[in-house]
Design a protein around this motif. Structure first.
Motif, PDB file in Angstrom:
ATOM      1  N   ASP A 177       0.839  -1.204   0.000  1.00  0.00           N
ATOM      2  CA  ASP A 177       0.000   0.000   0.000  1.00  0.00           C
ATOM      3  C   ASP A 177       0.873   1.253   0.000  1.00  0.00           C
ATOM      4  OD1 ASP A 177      -2.366   1.443  -0.092  1.00  0.00           O
ATOM      5  OD2 ASP A 177      -2.509   1.607   2.081  1.00  0.00           O
ATOM      6  N   HIS A 178       1.910   1.206  -0.840  1.00  0.00           N
ATOM      7  CA  HIS A 178       2.815   2.347  -0.991  1.00  0.00           C
ATOM      8  C   HIS A 178       3.249   2.378  -2.451  1.00  0.00           C
ATOM      9  CE1 HIS A 178       5.018   5.593   0.728  1.00  0.00           C
ATOM     10  NE2 HIS A 178       6.120   5.196   0.134  1.00  0.00           N
ATOM     11  N   ASP A 225       1.162  11.128   2.183  1.00  0.00           N
ATOM     12  CA  ASP A 225       0.397  11.348   3.420  1.00  0.00           C
ATOM     13  C   ASP A 225       1.230  12.076   4.481  1.00  0.00           C
ATOM     14  OD1 ASP A 225      -1.600   9.931   2.186  1.00  0.00           O
ATOM     15  OD2 ASP A 225      -1.322   8.098   3.345  1.00  0.00           O
TER      16      ASP A 225
HETATM   17  N1  H2B Z   1       1.782   5.841  -1.694  1.00  0.00           N
HETATM   18  C1  H2B Z   1       2.658   6.823  -1.439  1.00  0.00           C
HETATM   19  N2  H2B Z   1       3.801   6.902  -2.133  1.00  0.00           N
HETATM   20  N3  H2B Z   1       2.415   7.716  -0.486  1.00  0.00           N
HETATM   21  C2  H2B Z   1       1.292   7.694   0.241  1.00  0.00           C
HETATM   22  O1  H2B Z   1       1.100   8.547   1.102  1.00  0.00           O
HETATM   23  C3  H2B Z   1       0.361   6.651  -0.026  1.00  0.00           C
HETATM   24  C4  H2B Z   1       0.645   5.727  -1.047  1.00  0.00           C
HETATM   25  N4  H2B Z   1      -0.750   6.538   0.675  1.00  0.00           N
HETATM   26  N5  H2B Z   1      -0.231   4.767  -1.349  1.00  0.00           N
HETATM   27  C5  H2B Z   1      -1.593   5.410   0.604  1.00  0.00           C
HETATM   28  C6  H2B Z   1      -1.546   4.718  -0.738  1.00  0.00           C
HETATM   29  C7  H2B Z   1      -2.960   5.860   1.050  1.00  0.00           C
HETATM   30  O2  H2B Z   1      -3.481   6.826   0.195  1.00  0.00           O
HETATM   31  C8  H2B Z   1      -3.944   4.724   1.232  1.00  0.00           C
HETATM   32  C9  H2B Z   1      -5.307   5.236   1.550  1.00  0.00           C
HETATM   33  O3  H2B Z   1      -3.473   3.911   2.245  1.00  0.00           O
END
Ligand code: H2B
Length: 97
Positions: free
Chosen positions: A58-59, A78
């Motif tokens: 989730d990144h 985030d």
């Molecule tokens: N990826 C990256 N690179 N930065 C984030 O802040 C991020 C993400 N947030 N993937 C995740 C998804 C977030 O939006 C979800 C809701 O967990």
């Protein structure tokens, strides 16, 4: 939420990542690396493997593919900067390349 790296953590992680071709962007909010492959299929194969990992973590990377190169920028949106998630994804991408 994952915390932004402290100055000390950043210095430590960057010293090993920079040996693998990663560099900080101006201001230090992200790290970048350009991967170069033998051809488009290899580059896209890397992106496919990395995408599955990114989804699992989730990144997600910001990236751009031009023919056999993939330019990657990692940052934690985030948190508004670099976190250990970026460091982990960078190392995973190096392993997958
Ligand atoms: N990826 C990256 N690179 N930065 C984030 O802040 C991020 C993400 N947030 N993937 C995740 C998804 C977030 O939006 C979800 C809701 O967990």
């Amino acid at each position: 939420m994952t915390a932004k790296l402290t100055e000390d953590q950043r210095r430590l992680e960057l010293s090993s990542l920079s040996a693998h071709g990663w560099a900080e962007t101006e201001g230090g909010d992200a790290i970048v690396k350009t991967f170069e492959f033998g051809d488009f299929v290899s580059a896209f194969g890397f992106m496919t493997r990395a995408a599955l990992w990114a989804e699992k973590m989730d990144h997600h990377p910001d990236w751009k593919n031009v023919y056999k190169t993939v330019e990657v920028t990692l940052s934690t949106h985030d948190a508004g900067g670099l976190t250990m998630k970026d460091v982990e994804l960078a190392r995973k991408m190096d392993a997958l390349a």
